[in-house]
Scaffold this motif. Structure first.
Motif, PDB file in Angstrom:
ATOM      1  N   ASP A  58      30.797  -6.789  14.977  1.00 58.76           N
ATOM      2  CA  ASP A  58      30.595  -7.452  13.694  1.00 58.76           C
ATOM      3  C   ASP A  58      29.335  -8.302  13.801  1.00 58.76           C
ATOM      4  O   ASP A  58      29.408  -9.524  13.926  1.00 58.76           O
ATOM      5  CB  ASP A  58      31.817  -8.300  13.342  1.00 58.76           C
ATOM      6  CG  ASP A  58      31.705  -8.885  11.948  1.00 58.76           C
ATOM      7  OD1 ASP A  58      30.966  -8.324  11.117  1.00 58.76           O
ATOM      8  OD2 ASP A  58      32.352  -9.917  11.696  1.00 58.76           O
ATOM      9  N   ALA A  59      28.201  -7.639  13.800  1.00 65.09           N
ATOM     10  CA  ALA A  59      26.899  -8.313  13.929  1.00 65.09           C
ATOM     11  C   ALA A  59      25.851  -7.445  13.242  1.00 65.09           C
ATOM     12  O   ALA A  59      25.991  -6.219  13.197  1.00 65.09           O
ATOM     13  CB  ALA A  59      26.546  -8.507  15.402  1.00 65.09           C
ATOM     14  N   PRO A  60      24.812  -8.061  12.719  1.00 66.34           N
ATOM     15  CA  PRO A  60      23.753  -7.261  12.096  1.00 66.34           C
ATOM     16  C   PRO A  60      22.990  -6.446  13.149  1.00 66.34           C
ATOM     17  O   PRO A  60      22.906  -6.838  14.308  1.00 66.34           O
ATOM     18  CB  PRO A  60      22.845  -8.307  11.442  1.00 66.34           C
ATOM     19  CG  PRO A  60      23.161  -9.588  12.112  1.00 66.34           C
ATOM     20  CD  PRO A  60      24.558  -9.494  12.631  1.00 66.34           C
ATOM     21  N   ILE A  61      22.465  -5.321  12.712  1.00 63.43           N
ATOM     22  CA  ILE A  61      21.653  -4.475  13.581  1.00 63.43           C
ATOM     23  C   ILE A  61      20.193  -4.685  13.197  1.00 63.43           C
ATOM     24  O   ILE A  61      19.840  -4.642  12.016  1.00 63.43           O
ATOM     25  CB  ILE A  61      22.058  -2.996  13.435  1.00 63.43           C
ATOM     26  CG1 ILE A  61      23.504  -2.825  13.873  1.00 63.43           C
ATOM     27  CG2 ILE A  61      21.128  -2.100  14.249  1.00 63.43           C
ATOM     28  CD1 ILE A  61      24.087  -1.462  13.585  1.00 63.43           C
TER      29      ILE A  61
ATOM     30  N   TYR B 157      22.051  -5.063  18.399  1.00 65.79           N
ATOM     31  CA  TYR B 157      22.833  -6.061  17.679  1.00 65.79           C
ATOM     32  C   TYR B 157      22.159  -7.405  17.816  1.00 65.79           C
ATOM     33  O   TYR B 157      21.766  -7.812  18.905  1.00 65.79           O
ATOM     34  CB  TYR B 157      24.249  -6.155  18.262  1.00 65.79           C
ATOM     35  CG  TYR B 157      25.153  -5.019  17.891  1.00 65.79           C
ATOM     36  CD1 TYR B 157      25.565  -4.838  16.566  1.00 65.79           C
ATOM     37  CD2 TYR B 157      25.612  -4.127  18.844  1.00 65.79           C
ATOM     38  CE1 TYR B 157      26.414  -3.798  16.224  1.00 65.79           C
ATOM     39  CE2 TYR B 157      26.460  -3.084  18.505  1.00 65.79           C
ATOM     40  CZ  TYR B 157      26.853  -2.920  17.195  1.00 65.79           C
ATOM     41  OH  TYR B 157      27.692  -1.903  16.854  1.00 65.79           O
ATOM     42  N   ALA B 158      22.038  -8.113  16.693  1.00 67.74           N
ATOM     43  CA  ALA B 158      21.410  -9.443  16.711  1.00 67.74           C
ATOM     44  C   ALA B 158      22.441 -10.496  17.059  1.00 67.74           C
ATOM     45  O   ALA B 158      23.605 -10.345  16.893  1.00 67.74           O
ATOM     46  CB  ALA B 158      20.799  -9.741  15.357  1.00 67.74           C
TER      47      ALA B 158
ATOM     48  N   HIS C 234      24.456   7.533  14.556  1.00 69.43           N
ATOM     49  CA  HIS C 234      24.599   8.509  15.638  1.00 69.43           C
ATOM     50  C   HIS C 234      25.156   7.910  16.925  1.00 69.43           C
ATOM     51  O   HIS C 234      25.466   8.648  17.858  1.00 69.43           O
ATOM     52  CB  HIS C 234      23.245   9.155  15.940  1.00 69.43           C
ATOM     53  CG  HIS C 234      22.697   9.927  14.786  1.00 69.43           C
ATOM     54  ND1 HIS C 234      23.159  11.174  14.442  1.00 69.43           N
ATOM     55  CD2 HIS C 234      21.753   9.610  13.863  1.00 69.43           C
ATOM     56  CE1 HIS C 234      22.514  11.610  13.373  1.00 69.43           C
ATOM     57  NE2 HIS C 234      21.659  10.680  13.006  1.00 69.43           N
ATOM     58  N   VAL C 235      25.270   6.586  16.994  1.00 70.59           N
ATOM     59  CA  VAL C 235      25.584   5.931  18.267  1.00 70.59           C
ATOM     60  C   VAL C 235      26.818   5.038  18.196  1.00 70.59           C
ATOM     61  O   VAL C 235      27.713   5.131  19.040  1.00 70.59           O
ATOM     62  CB  VAL C 235      24.361   5.092  18.725  1.00 70.59           C
ATOM     63  CG1 VAL C 235      24.674   4.340  19.993  1.00 70.59           C
ATOM     64  CG2 VAL C 235      23.125   5.978  18.898  1.00 70.59           C
ATOM     65  N   VAL C 236      26.864   4.156  17.213  1.00 68.16           N
ATOM     66  CA  VAL C 236      27.921   3.141  17.142  1.00 68.16           C
ATOM     67  C   VAL C 236      29.278   3.815  16.897  1.00 68.16           C
ATOM     68  O   VAL C 236      29.417   4.664  16.022  1.00 68.16           O
ATOM     69  CB  VAL C 236      27.612   2.107  16.041  1.00 68.16           C
ATOM     70  CG1 VAL C 236      28.777   1.157  15.837  1.00 68.16           C
ATOM     71  CG2 VAL C 236      26.350   1.336  16.399  1.00 68.16           C
ATOM     72  N   GLY C 237      30.235   3.430  17.716  1.00 67.44           N
ATOM     73  CA  GLY C 237      31.564   4.019  17.645  1.00 67.44           C
ATOM     74  C   GLY C 237      31.689   5.285  18.466  1.00 67.44           C
ATOM     75  O   GLY C 237      32.769   5.851  18.586  1.00 67.44           O
ATOM     76  N   ARG C 238      30.577   5.731  19.035  1.00 69.10           N
ATOM     77  CA  ARG C 238      30.581   6.907  19.893  1.00 69.10           C
ATOM     78  C   ARG C 238      30.296   6.492  21.333  1.00 69.10           C
ATOM     79  O   ARG C 238      31.130   6.636  22.201  1.00 69.10           O
ATOM     80  CB  ARG C 238      29.552   7.925  19.409  1.00 69.10           C
ATOM     81  CG  ARG C 238      29.918   8.553  18.070  1.00 69.10           C
ATOM     82  CD  ARG C 238      28.812   9.487  17.585  1.00 69.10           C
ATOM     83  NE  ARG C 238      29.203  10.281  16.454  1.00 69.10           N
ATOM     84  CZ  ARG C 238      29.105   9.894  15.198  1.00 69.10           C
ATOM     85  NH1 ARG C 238      28.614   8.711  14.910  1.00 69.10           N
ATOM     86  NH2 ARG C 238      29.486  10.688  14.216  1.00 69.10           N
TER      87      ARG C 238
ATOM     88  N   VAL D 112      28.368   3.415  21.916  1.00 70.09           N
ATOM     89  CA  VAL D 112      28.224   1.954  21.872  1.00 70.09           C
ATOM     90  C   VAL D 112      29.324   1.426  20.964  1.00 70.09           C
ATOM     91  O   VAL D 112      29.490   1.928  19.843  1.00 70.09           O
ATOM     92  CB  VAL D 112      26.830   1.538  21.335  1.00 70.09           C
ATOM     93  CG1 VAL D 112      26.735   0.054  21.122  1.00 70.09           C
ATOM     94  CG2 VAL D 112      25.726   2.019  22.270  1.00 70.09           C
ATOM     95  N   PRO D 113      30.097   0.435  21.439  1.00 71.60           N
ATOM     96  CA  PRO D 113      31.181  -0.078  20.590  1.00 71.60           C
ATOM     97  C   PRO D 113      30.653  -0.779  19.336  1.00 71.60           C
ATOM     98  O   PRO D 113      29.588  -1.399  19.353  1.00 71.60           O
ATOM     99  CB  PRO D 113      31.927  -1.058  21.494  1.00 71.60           C
ATOM    100  CG  PRO D 113      31.082  -1.281  22.683  1.00 71.60           C
ATOM    101  CD  PRO D 113      30.045  -0.208  22.737  1.00 71.60           C
ATOM    102  N   GLU D 114      31.427  -0.666  18.278  1.00 68.61           N
ATOM    103  CA  GLU D 114      31.078  -1.348  17.023  1.00 68.61           C
ATOM    104  C   GLU D 114      31.285  -2.841  17.185  1.00 68.61           C
ATOM    105  O   GLU D 114      32.242  -3.286  17.821  1.00 68.61           O
ATOM    106  CB  GLU D 114      31.947  -0.817  15.896  1.00 68.61           C
ATOM    107  CG  GLU D 114      31.536  -1.337  14.545  1.00 68.61           C
ATOM    108  CD  GLU D 114      32.277  -0.645  13.414  1.00 68.61           C
ATOM    109  OE1 GLU D 114      32.148  -1.131  12.285  1.00 68.61           O
ATOM    110  OE2 GLU D 114      32.971   0.347  13.661  1.00 68.61           O
TER     111      GLU D 114
END
Length: 81
Positions: free
Chosen positions: A47-50, A80-81, A37-41, A43-45
Motif C-alpha cells: 500500500d504505497a505509491p509507485i 515503491y515510494a 507485469h510484476v506486482v503480485g507475481r 514482487v509483493p503488493e
C-alpha cells in the motif's frame, strides 16, 4: 503520439522488461504498466505509491514520459515510494 519502447525493472524483481508505452502517457501510467507485469507475481503488493526513476532522477508522476527526457530503449526503474 508515438510508441516509446522502454527497458524497465521493478525494484526487487529479477527480470528486465521491455515495455511499449505511448510518449504521451504520464509517468504514473508508465509505472502502472510496469507494475502490472510484476506486482503480485514476483514482487509483493504494498500500500504505497509507485514511482519511476530515470538516470538517477525520480520523475514527476504527472509529467508526460516523452517530455521527461526519456527516449527509446532508455532504462527506467519502478519502485515503491
Amino acid at each position: 503520439m508515438a510508441t516509446l519502447p522502454l527497458t524497465a525493472l521493478f525494484e526487487g524483481d529479477v527480470l528486465e522488461l521491455l515495455i511499449p508505452v505511448d510518449d504521451n502517457d504520464t509517468v504514473e501510467a508508465v509505472s502502472a504498466a510496469i507494475a502490472h507485469h510484476v506486482v503480485g507475481r514476483r514482487v509483493p503488493e504494498r500500500d504505497a505509491p509507485i514511482r519511476l526513476r530515470h538516470n538517477g532522477r525520480v520523475l514527476d508522476p504527472q509529467e508526460r514520459i516523452g517530455a521527461a527526457g526519456v527516449g527509446p530503449l532508455d532504462h527506467v526503474e519502478a519502485f515503491y515510494a
